[in-house]
Design a protein around this motif. Structure first.
Motif, short mmCIF file in Angstrom:
data_model
loop_
_atom_site.label_atom_id
_atom_site.label_comp_id
_atom_site.label_asym_id
_atom_site.label_seq_id
_atom_site.Cartn_x
_atom_site.Cartn_y
_atom_site.Cartn_z
N ASP B 221 1.04 -1.29 -0.08
CA ASP B 221 -0.14 -0.03 -0.13
C ASP B 221 0.90 1.35 -0.05
OD1 ASP B 221 -2.37 1.46 0.04
OD2 ASP B 221 -2.80 1.18 2.19
N GLU B 272 6.11 2.42 -2.50
CA GLU B 272 5.55 3.64 -3.58
C GLU B 272 6.69 4.62 -3.86
OE1 GLU B 272 1.84 5.20 -2.59
OE2 GLU B 272 2.27 7.22 -3.36
N GLY B 287 0.20 7.17 -5.32
CA GLY B 287 -0.61 5.89 -4.88
C GLY B 287 -0.50 5.06 -6.18
N HIS B 288 -1.65 4.12 -6.39
CA HIS B 288 -1.87 3.32 -7.38
C HIS B 288 -1.52 3.98 -8.72
CE1 HIS B 288 -4.10 -0.36 -5.70
NE2 HIS B 288 -2.82 -0.37 -5.26
N ASP B 289 -1.97 5.27 -9.00
CA ASP B 289 -2.14 5.95 -10.21
C ASP B 289 -0.36 6.02 -10.53
OD1 ASP B 289 -4.71 5.87 -10.51
OD2 ASP B 289 -4.65 7.82 -9.46
N ILE B 291 2.14 4.63 -9.33
CA ILE B 291 2.74 3.21 -9.56
C ILE B 291 2.61 2.66 -11.10
CG2 ILE B 291 3.10 0.80 -9.17
CD1 ILE B 291 3.92 2.23 -6.61
N ARG B 292 1.19 2.83 -11.34
CA ARG B 292 0.74 2.01 -12.56
C ARG B 292 1.39 3.13 -13.69
NH1 ARG B 292 -4.59 1.86 -10.97
NH2 ARG B 292 -4.43 -0.20 -10.07
N GLY B 336 -1.87 -5.73 -3.63
CA GLY B 336 -1.92 -4.41 -3.41
C GLY B 336 -1.03 -3.62 -4.61
N MET B 337 -0.29 -2.65 -4.30
CA MET B 337 0.31 -1.89 -5.40
C MET B 337 1.66 -2.97 -5.90
SD MET B 337 0.69 1.84 -4.01
CE MET B 337 -0.40 2.71 -3.24
N ASP B 340 1.18 -4.43 -9.25
CA ASP B 340 2.04 -3.73 -10.45
C ASP B 340 3.53 -3.75 -10.53
OD1 ASP B 340 -0.41 -2.63 -11.71
OD2 ASP B 340 -0.74 -1.85 -9.63
N ASN B 374 -8.12 -4.98 -5.88
CA ASN B 374 -8.03 -3.93 -4.99
C ASN B 374 -9.01 -4.06 -3.72
OD1 ASN B 374 -6.38 -2.22 -6.32
ND2 ASN B 374 -8.15 -1.36 -7.53
#
Lengths: 402, 402
Positions: B221, B272, B287-289, B291-292, B336-337, B340, B374
């Motif tokens: 996370d 992250e 966040g996820h965005d 990382i992606r 989680g993250m 990715d 998620n």
């Protein structure tokens, strides 16, 4: 699946095993205490004890301490001289064989010192079988061997005692358990375990680990092994190869080469060679003697030795902090050569644990040295050998004596 | 202690729970298959099903797929719309509440996006209770809430759901479980678990971990947490705080500072922030965005992004190799993250595992990404909430509806 209760026969076998385990681990113990610990009434305890007595596994006698008033309760005592196992310990620099009586008493112990050159399977098995023959000659004719166990300094396949990987002796896929069983010629299978796994079990059942459901045992020999008790049971993993804490990498980029082929493993940073190198004593004494010489020198003010122990203690502390964060144990035990290393570097280890262990994870943990000394792995091998008779006492005994 | 078999009543309760668990985890299932899996005869299954049906926990119906010849066997189906739990998920950047029906279906899910500024206990509990009120308004009047569970990104004391340490939200010793229970006002206790522990349980029961007795789940996370299944059970340690693999130190001397106060923790090296810094994107998306965006850029040939992922993958691989050596697991799961990050760095992770994992320990291990996406921690919280009714179905239901 909970379909119906166990049969009377299953209950009886279980209770016989439990009673024998209490006597085996706890020593002479009164019927009253047994009744209390097992939650059974005294007449049941008397019947169980009678069965074990007539099988020759225990005997009842008056306690030696009869100072208290009143009629003393009989104590139940293991037949240590009559019922025994053979236990072996294969380390890089020594081979040990012992006859260990029910109750855990080492009755006869013989050791062969080895050179460190990798001896092959045949040599090792031959030496062990020779030690065992001499032990057998001394055993009373009416005594009975109820199991054979061996500790080996490498990764062991459960079931057949195959040494999958023993880097410090240069063994790969050697059928140690099977070969030793054949060479002994007793018609008994040999149970083999990793030395550090067995050390952990021994400390858990007979040493400083009694009563701890979660503990981490670090064993230093030439290498560094581990045995980890999680929820009261040894962590074995899918194949039985778990607990290899000596190959946790703590120093990935500047690490010393490790016998496993990797670099910066805990074993490479805190093992015997790391300490002797750091102290500038690589060409002097080796093994336990070498380690003790460094610790003694540090005690007497030798700065090089003190610095070497601080450096080793720093890596050891990092490893211990990681293990505390992962396992939240009640106890961390240092065994084998790590007893001396920990004694000589405890302050540094504690500093690292305080700096790198999570407060919540370490708030109740204790750090201790092994209580069972140099024979911790041998005692573990004996316990492995006793496990079958403790599970179903009368059946196993009938098979051995038939 | 094995004294006598369980009573008829205990057997019946156990079998009701086991049957309900099969239906809850396996979905609609025929009486024939239930009889087979539980080792009971069909008339016993019919009687148990009848009890659960009249309690409103399951219903029986014709299977939807009736193409096969012959009289179709009735299938037993969980009453997902009628019997539910409330599940909460507290992460650094989001608060989620859900109504989850028996059988594991998410019936209603509401999320509040949070700023990253550490919100205090009152704020968090207020938002969660608000989400829960809206969820409750939509639930059918005859439906019944049988438990409440919450996942939290920190170290949780079992029993009362106290957050002992939640570094990424700045919480120390906050009575989260008790406060949430009060604010909800349902008269139900709130079971709280560490998010990664619950993620591991969810993957073990409903995800890629089904059937694995030994697995390691890494949850990314903002921080990195872990849940480790040993011999089929979650490793909890003495206090319930085990599995903190994110605070395994892999880079002790050049490591990045970690939220826990230490340095060079796995979390600090693969989280992250480490990836965004390495990619030179610290000021962009988070966040996820965030990382992606790095993983996508690497896919499209961005060298800086590829190098960053290689570097993160290297540390991740070291951590995974250590965990494989310690646990000899059948499966390692990235959730989680880290899903990715693992997708973008799998080659590097595999290289490190091959270089630093012991051959014997890694020979059968699989590396996979989480199957539950998620909501893995939310699903874990729901399973925690269901655990009581699955242990004694009729008693719990009677208490909830009385």
């Amino acid at each position: 699946m909970l379909k119906a209760g166990p049969s009377q026969e299953e209950i009886r076998r279980h209770n016989l095993g439990t009673l024998l385990r209490h006597v085996h681990l706890g020593g002479p113990i009164s019927r009253t205490v047994l009744a209390d610990r097992m939650g059974l009434n005294r007449s049941t305890i008397m019947a169980l004890t009678a069965e074990l007595t007539s099988a020759g596994l225990v005997r009842e006698e008056l306690p030696t301490d009869t100072r208290r008033a009143g009629r003393p309760s009989l104590v139940v005592r293991p037949e240590s001289d009559r019922v025994y196992v053979l236990a072996f310990d294969v380390a890089v620099d020594r081979l040990v064989a012992a006859r260990v009586g029910l109750g855990g008493k080492i009755l006869d112990r013989r050791e062969a010192v080895r050179t460190r050159a990798g001896a092959d399977l045949d040599d090792v098995v031959e030496v062990l079988a020779g030690l065992a023959r001499r032990i057998h000659r001394e055993a009373a004719p009416d005594s009975v061997c109820v199991g054979v166990g061996a500790a080996y300094c490498g990764m062991i396949r459960p079931g057949d005692g195959m040494v999958r990987f023993g880097p410090n002796m240069g063994w790969v896929d050697q059928a140690f358990g099977a070969e030793l069983g054949l060479r002994l010629g007793l018609g008994l299978p040999v149970s083999v375990g990793n030395e550090a796994h067995l050390g952990a079990l021994a400390e858990h059942e007979r040493g400083v680990g009694i009563g701890f459901a979660n503990l981490v045992y670090l064993h230093g020999d030439v290498g560094v092994g581990g045995g980890i008790i999680v929820g009261g049971k040894l962590l074995d993993g899918d194949g039985g190869y778990g607990c290899e804490l000596g190959h946790m990498i703590v120093n990935p980029y500047n690490g010393r080469p490790c016998g496993c082929g990797s670099r910066g493993c805990l074993e490479a940073e805190v093992g015997e060679q790391a300490l002797l190198d750091a102290a500038g004593r690589a060409s002097e004494l080796v093994g336990h003697d070498g380690i003790r010489a460094v610790v003694d020198a540090a005690d007497h003010g030798d700065l090089a030795a003190q610095n070497a122990l601080d450096r080793i203690g720093d890596w050891l502390g990092i490893g211990v902090a990681n293990l505390i964060n992962l396992f939240n144990p009640g106890l961390v035990i240092f065994g084998g050569m790590l007893r001396d290393i920990y004694r000589g570097s405890a302050a540094q280890v504690h500093r690292r644990v305080a700096a790198n262990g999570l407060l919540i994870s370490r708030e109740k943990v204790q750090l201790r040295t092994s209580a069972l000394g140099n024979d911790v792995t041998l005692i573990g091998a004996a316990e492995l050998a006793f496990s079958e008779i403790l599970a179903s006492p009368l059946e196993v005994l009938a098979r051995k004596t038939s």
